[in-house]
Scaffold this motif. Structure first.
Motif, mmCIF file in Angstrom:
data_model
loop_
_atom_site.group_PDB
_atom_site.id
_atom_site.type_symbol
_atom_site.label_atom_id
_atom_site.label_comp_id
_atom_site.label_asym_id
_atom_site.label_seq_id
_atom_site.Cartn_x
_atom_site.Cartn_y
_atom_site.Cartn_z
ATOM 1 N N GLY A 1 0.817 -1.206 0.000
ATOM 2 C CA GLY A 1 0.000 0.000 0.000
ATOM 3 C C GLY A 1 0.851 1.256 0.000
ATOM 4 O O GLY A 1 0.587 2.223 -0.738
ATOM 5 N N ILE A 2 1.898 1.254 0.819
ATOM 6 C CA ILE A 2 2.813 2.396 0.869
ATOM 7 C C ILE A 2 3.560 2.525 -0.461
ATOM 8 O O ILE A 2 3.763 3.634 -0.978
ATOM 9 N N ARG B 1 13.394 4.493 -1.781
ATOM 10 C CA ARG B 1 12.900 4.875 -0.459
ATOM 11 C C ARG B 1 12.811 3.626 0.413
ATOM 12 O O ARG B 1 12.772 2.504 -0.092
ATOM 13 N N GLU B 2 12.797 3.830 1.698
ATOM 14 C CA GLU B 2 12.586 2.730 2.636
ATOM 15 C C GLU B 2 11.125 2.714 3.052
ATOM 16 O O GLU B 2 10.502 3.762 3.231
ATOM 17 N N ILE B 3 10.572 1.532 3.169
ATOM 18 C CA ILE B 3 9.194 1.346 3.619
ATOM 19 C C ILE B 3 9.231 0.600 4.955
ATOM 20 O O ILE B 3 9.857 -0.454 5.062
ATOM 21 N N THR B 4 8.584 1.150 5.966
ATOM 22 C CA THR B 4 8.500 0.510 7.282
ATOM 23 C C THR B 4 7.050 0.213 7.599
ATOM 24 O O THR B 4 6.183 1.087 7.481
ATOM 25 N N VAL B 5 6.779 -1.019 7.975
ATOM 26 C CA VAL B 5 5.423 -1.437 8.336
ATOM 27 C C VAL B 5 5.468 -2.213 9.652
ATOM 28 O O VAL B 5 6.516 -2.745 10.036
ATOM 29 N N ALA C 1 2.242 6.397 -7.097
ATOM 30 C CA ALA C 1 1.178 7.322 -7.511
ATOM 31 C C ALA C 1 0.852 7.189 -8.994
ATOM 32 O O ALA C 1 0.884 8.172 -9.748
ATOM 33 N N PRO C 2 0.504 5.981 -9.457
ATOM 34 C CA PRO C 2 0.253 5.795 -10.892
ATOM 35 C C PRO C 2 -1.123 6.324 -11.299
ATOM 36 O O PRO C 2 -2.060 6.313 -10.507
ATOM 37 N N PRO C 3 -1.247 6.765 -12.539
ATOM 38 C CA PRO C 3 -2.575 7.132 -13.039
ATOM 39 C C PRO C 3 -3.411 5.877 -13.268
ATOM 40 O O PRO C 3 -2.881 4.765 -13.342
ATOM 41 N N ALA C 4 -4.717 6.047 -13.360
ATOM 42 C CA ALA C 4 -5.601 4.919 -13.653
ATOM 43 C C ALA C 4 -5.432 4.495 -15.116
ATOM 44 O O ALA C 4 -4.924 5.249 -15.954
ATOM 45 N N GLY C 5 -5.867 3.275 -15.383
ATOM 46 C CA GLY C 5 -5.935 2.811 -16.761
ATOM 47 C C GLY C 5 -4.658 2.245 -17.332
ATOM 48 O O GLY C 5 -4.570 2.024 -18.550
ATOM 49 N N LEU C 6 -3.651 1.981 -16.493
ATOM 50 C CA LEU C 6 -2.393 1.447 -17.009
ATOM 51 C C LEU C 6 -2.470 -0.068 -17.216
ATOM 52 O O LEU C 6 -3.275 -0.768 -16.603
#
Length: 261
Positions: free
Chosen positions: A27-28, A191-195, A34-39
């Motif tokens: 999710g992060i 980037r680093e993602i922390t969950v 941040a992709p646009p729709a329809g890809l």
């Protein structure tokens, strides 16, 4: 450490062991992309569809193709109601069954260290996206952020040799950046993602962790006394709150870049 081919075949077990973690990090990751729709997307190493389902639910894609070598995992992926519309097929990350320029975006979710030749896997993602398309991935930091690192660390402290994915070094941020720039991708960002994840108690954590297709059998093969010693050592690393719950963090490294136009 023993390097081995780690094969995930049980989609339901993987869902309990890693699917929850994958979606939290995913999710992060998608917010960052941040992709646009329809890809048109390809999810390389889609496994049991945990990330694929998130992709369908969050990104309004026009198409999603999920590729994985395990038919057992794919069978589970096809049952996911949230992945409706995605197509799943058996395939090799280093030889994707699609023509050049077929997709707008190619992603790998928690896969890179399991690809025998990571550079070849990245090159294949680049090949199948259009000029200007996105190539992205996230992978647990196998040294400091892997969700089951406490088990690995305590096994080593006991003089045991835990199993290891064949390309664990590819999880390092510097290695990922080298792979992306080496594949000719532009505007590379990391980037680093922390969950965090909460388990009902230590028994819940232990039972779920043993569903790992590599660590589970390795721990089951230990002498009873060694298995109990390992269990107690890991318990000491994961103190519970007043309700008995255990919460801790995992860290993934993420990367994205674009195929030159």
């Amino acid at each position: 450490m023993a390097e081995q081919t780690i094969i995930f075949n049980d989609g339901a077990a993987y869902e309990q062991m890693m699917g929850v973690w994958s979606r939290s990090a995913g999710g992060i990751f998608l917010d960052w992309l941040a992709p646009p729709a329809g890809l048109r997307w390809i999810d390389v190493g889609c496994g049991n569809g945990a990330f694929t389902e998130l992709l369908v639910e969050r990104c309004a894609p026009s198409e999603v193709q999920g590729i994985d070598p395990s038919e057992g995992q794919l069978a589970y992926a096809r049952t996911r109601p949230g992945a409706h519309g995605a197509e799943f097929r058996q395939g090799d990350a280093m030889a994707l069954p699609f023509p050049a320029g077929r997709f707008d975006a190619a992603v790998m979710a928690l896969v890179l260290v399991f690809v025998p030749e990571p550079a070849k896997g990245v090159a294949e993602m680049v090949r199948v996206v259009r000029p200007g398309g996105t190539v992205a991935a996230y992978m647990w930091d196998m040294e400091a952020g892997f969700p089951l690192r406490f088990l690995l660390e305590e096994m080593r402290a006991m003089g045991l040799t835990p199993p290891s994915p064949p390309q664990r070094e590819a999880s390092r941020m510097e290695a990922m950046r080298d792979l992306w720039t080496g594949a000719g991708l532009e505007t590379v960002e990391t980037r680093e993602i922390t969950v965090h994840r909460t388990f009902a108690d230590f028994d819940d954590f232990w039972a779920i962790s043993l569903k790992s297709p590599s660590l589970g059998p390795a721990i089951a093969a230990l002498a009873a006394a060694d298995g109990e010693t390992l269990r107690q050592r890991v318990r000491a690393r994961l103190p519970a709150d007043t309700g008995g719950r255990i919460t801790y963090a995992a860290h993934a490294n993420a990367i994205k870049g674009r195929r030159p136009k």
